[in-house]
Scaffold this motif. Structure first.
Motif, mmCIF file in Angstrom:
data_model
loop_
_atom_site.group_PDB
_atom_site.id
_atom_site.type_symbol
_atom_site.label_atom_id
_atom_site.label_comp_id
_atom_site.label_asym_id
_atom_site.label_seq_id
_atom_site.Cartn_x
_atom_site.Cartn_y
_atom_site.Cartn_z
ATOM 1 N N VAL A 43 0.857 -1.182 0.000
ATOM 2 C CA VAL A 43 0.000 0.000 0.000
ATOM 3 C C VAL A 43 0.891 1.228 0.000
ATOM 4 C CG1 VAL A 43 -1.687 1.333 1.332
ATOM 5 C CG2 VAL A 43 -1.892 -1.164 1.181
ATOM 6 N N ILE A 44 0.515 2.222 -0.806
ATOM 7 C CA ILE A 44 1.224 3.497 -0.789
ATOM 8 C C ILE A 44 0.229 4.613 -0.506
ATOM 9 C CG2 ILE A 44 1.018 3.879 -3.292
ATOM 10 C CD1 ILE A 44 3.831 5.210 -3.128
ATOM 11 N N LYS A 45 0.643 5.535 0.358
ATOM 12 C CA LYS A 45 -0.115 6.753 0.620
ATOM 13 C C LYS A 45 0.688 7.930 0.092
ATOM 14 C CE LYS A 45 -2.297 6.827 4.627
ATOM 15 N NZ LYS A 45 -2.596 6.757 6.089
ATOM 16 N N LEU A 46 0.024 8.844 -0.597
ATOM 17 C CA LEU A 46 0.683 9.989 -1.236
ATOM 18 C C LEU A 46 -0.017 11.281 -0.849
ATOM 19 C CD1 LEU A 46 0.914 8.763 -4.951
ATOM 20 C CD2 LEU A 46 2.896 9.232 -3.515
ATOM 21 N N LEU A 63 2.786 3.987 13.994
ATOM 22 C CA LEU A 63 2.582 2.570 13.683
ATOM 23 C C LEU A 63 3.637 1.697 14.358
ATOM 24 C CD1 LEU A 63 1.708 2.936 9.901
ATOM 25 C CD2 LEU A 63 0.136 2.146 11.686
ATOM 26 N N GLN A 64 4.861 2.170 14.360
ATOM 27 C CA GLN A 64 5.931 1.395 14.979
ATOM 28 C C GLN A 64 5.780 1.329 16.495
ATOM 29 O OE1 GLN A 64 9.020 3.669 13.102
ATOM 30 N NE2 GLN A 64 9.253 2.235 11.398
ATOM 31 N N LEU A 65 5.301 2.400 17.110
ATOM 32 C CA LEU A 65 5.020 2.369 18.549
ATOM 33 C C LEU A 65 3.927 1.361 18.857
ATOM 34 C CD1 LEU A 65 5.064 6.127 19.647
ATOM 35 C CD2 LEU A 65 6.429 4.284 20.645
ATOM 36 N N LEU A 66 2.863 1.352 18.066
ATOM 37 C CA LEU A 66 1.781 0.397 18.280
ATOM 38 C C LEU A 66 2.276 -1.038 18.081
ATOM 39 C CD1 LEU A 66 -1.175 2.168 16.417
ATOM 40 C CD2 LEU A 66 -0.720 2.160 18.875
ATOM 41 N N ARG A 73 -2.421 -6.425 15.355
ATOM 42 C CA ARG A 73 -1.565 -6.514 14.178
ATOM 43 C C ARG A 73 -1.503 -5.129 13.542
ATOM 44 N NH1 ARG A 73 -1.973 -10.489 8.823
ATOM 45 N NH2 ARG A 73 -0.141 -9.609 7.791
ATOM 46 N N ILE A 74 -0.320 -4.702 13.201
ATOM 47 C CA ILE A 74 -0.070 -3.378 12.639
ATOM 48 C C ILE A 74 0.665 -3.558 11.311
ATOM 49 C CG2 ILE A 74 0.998 -1.125 13.014
ATOM 50 C CD1 ILE A 74 -1.198 -1.801 15.061
ATOM 51 N N PRO A 75 0.231 -2.872 10.253
ATOM 52 C CA PRO A 75 0.968 -2.997 8.991
ATOM 53 C C PRO A 75 2.437 -2.606 9.154
ATOM 54 C CG PRO A 75 -1.098 -1.814 8.661
ATOM 55 C CD PRO A 75 -0.916 -1.962 10.144
ATOM 56 N N GLU A 76 3.298 -3.420 8.579
ATOM 57 C CA GLU A 76 4.732 -3.108 8.605
ATOM 58 C C GLU A 76 4.990 -1.818 7.833
ATOM 59 O OE1 GLU A 76 8.882 -4.716 6.552
ATOM 60 O OE2 GLU A 76 6.990 -5.794 6.246
ATOM 61 N N VAL A 77 5.789 -0.939 8.415
ATOM 62 C CA VAL A 77 6.241 0.269 7.713
ATOM 63 C C VAL A 77 7.431 -0.110 6.846
ATOM 64 C CG1 VAL A 77 7.192 2.586 7.943
ATOM 65 C CG2 VAL A 77 5.417 1.802 9.538
ATOM 66 N N ILE A 94 -2.409 -5.776 3.928
ATOM 67 C CA ILE A 94 -3.055 -6.827 4.701
ATOM 68 C C ILE A 94 -4.455 -7.036 4.135
ATOM 69 C CG2 ILE A 94 -3.871 -7.556 6.982
ATOM 70 C CD1 ILE A 94 -1.687 -5.806 8.223
ATOM 71 N N PRO A 95 -4.723 -8.159 3.491
ATOM 72 C CA PRO A 95 -6.071 -8.433 2.978
ATOM 73 C C PRO A 95 -7.080 -8.450 4.125
ATOM 74 C CG PRO A 95 -4.487 -10.004 2.093
ATOM 75 C CD PRO A 95 -3.789 -9.261 3.186
ATOM 76 N N LYS A 96 -8.307 -7.999 3.851
ATOM 77 C CA LYS A 96 -9.303 -7.920 4.913
ATOM 78 C C LYS A 96 -10.544 -8.750 4.577
ATOM 79 C CE LYS A 96 -11.354 -3.584 3.225
ATOM 80 N NZ LYS A 96 -11.686 -2.180 3.584
#
Length: 283
Positions: A43-46, A63-66, A73-77, A94-96
């Motif tokens: 996923v990319i955010k712009l 995200l890294q703190l969480l 579960r937290i998406p990997e940065v 992450i598929p939902k």
């Protein structure tokens, strides 16, 4: 430069070849895309670099703190960066799916574990954003001072600058401060509405788009209750695992004031009456 070229260039910085891309929902502030690359899906955010300076760096830290709590579960940065006039954030995809049996109990347990990550000082070592608005996280020794000075007062300034009449706010602040329980600061998601969680394809509870700080834990629960989308099981099991101070249900409006005020300052006058009603109640 065409969007496809921009996305291809960013993928190439990771050693990937972009095969195709498609927009994802949730792009109210940022453009969000699913990138299918030869190595993986990401996923990319712009956004434009001058629109929200430092937003993605702050989101990555959050995200890294969480993730470090080993709760949700937290998406990997994967990384942040700049390409031309754009800033970007690359995240694990992450598929939902729809939540299945046991999801809400797991959600409650994860939230308990997250909130048990505590400190004596309220705040954070960096500022971030709540939606499109800057969120200040200066350190304070108690919950009441943190909530008034770092959450409510900045929103009051913004709304007055926009011409909204909230003459009783200062009186309300004094009374609100007396209602806030004395608890340690918990690590908060900070913007926990139904659009900021999902159930993974393995039924794991996943959190996205945080506005983290160490703050009063009732804030997350109040935001969850504000717009709905969470099972009543969450609140029941949370309170069994990590009992809340007496009167927490009656205090929900106190915490919801912040989130409604943020909505007033982002979306406009449709939220004014609800903000005024809570201020009047505490004046």
């Amino acid at each position: 430069m065409a969007l496809t070229s921009i996305l291809s260039d960013i993928a190439a910085t990771q050693g990937w070849e972009l095969l195709q891309s498609k927009p994802l929902s949730g792009g109210d502030i940022n453009a969000v895309y699913l990138l299918e690359c030869n190595q993986r899906l990401v996923v990319i955010k712009l956004n434009h670099s001058n629109a929200f300076p430092g937003m993605f760096q702050a989101e990555a830290k959050g995200l890294q703190l969480l993730a470090a709590t080993n709760s949700f579960r937290i998406p990997e940065v994967i990384g942040t960066g700049t390409h031309g006039t754009y800033d970007y954030l690359l995240l694990e995809y992450i598929p939902k799916q729809q939540p299945e049996t046991g999801f809400w109990i797991e959600f409650a347990s994860n939230l308990t574990k997250l909130h048990k990550e505590q400190r004596t000082q309220f705040g954070l070592d960096h500022d971030n954003y709540i939606g499109s608005l800057p969120q200040s996280n200066n350190s304070h020794p108690d919950a009441a001072t943190f909530y008034i000075e770092e959450r409510l007062r900045p929103q009051l300034v913004l709304s007055r600058d926009a011409g909204f009449s909230l003459s009783k706010a200062e009186n309300a602040f004094k009374n609100i401060a007396q209602e806030i329980p004395d608890e340690p600061a918990s690590l908060l998601h900070g913007d926990l509405w139904s659009g900021n969680f999902l159930a993974s394809d393995t039924n794991e509870a996943v959190l996205i788009d945080p506005a983290v700080s160490f703050g009063p834990r009732e804030m997350d629960l109040a935001m969850m209750a504000l717009f709905g989308g969470f099972s009543s099981e969450v609140f029941k099991h949370y309170n069994e695992e990590f009992p809340l101070p007496e009167g927490w249900k009656q205090r929900q409006a106190l915490w919801q004031l912040y989130y409604l005020w943020v909505h007033l300052n982002i979306f406009g006058s449709s939220y004014l009456r609800r903000v005024q009603d809570i201020i009047k109640h505490y004046s």
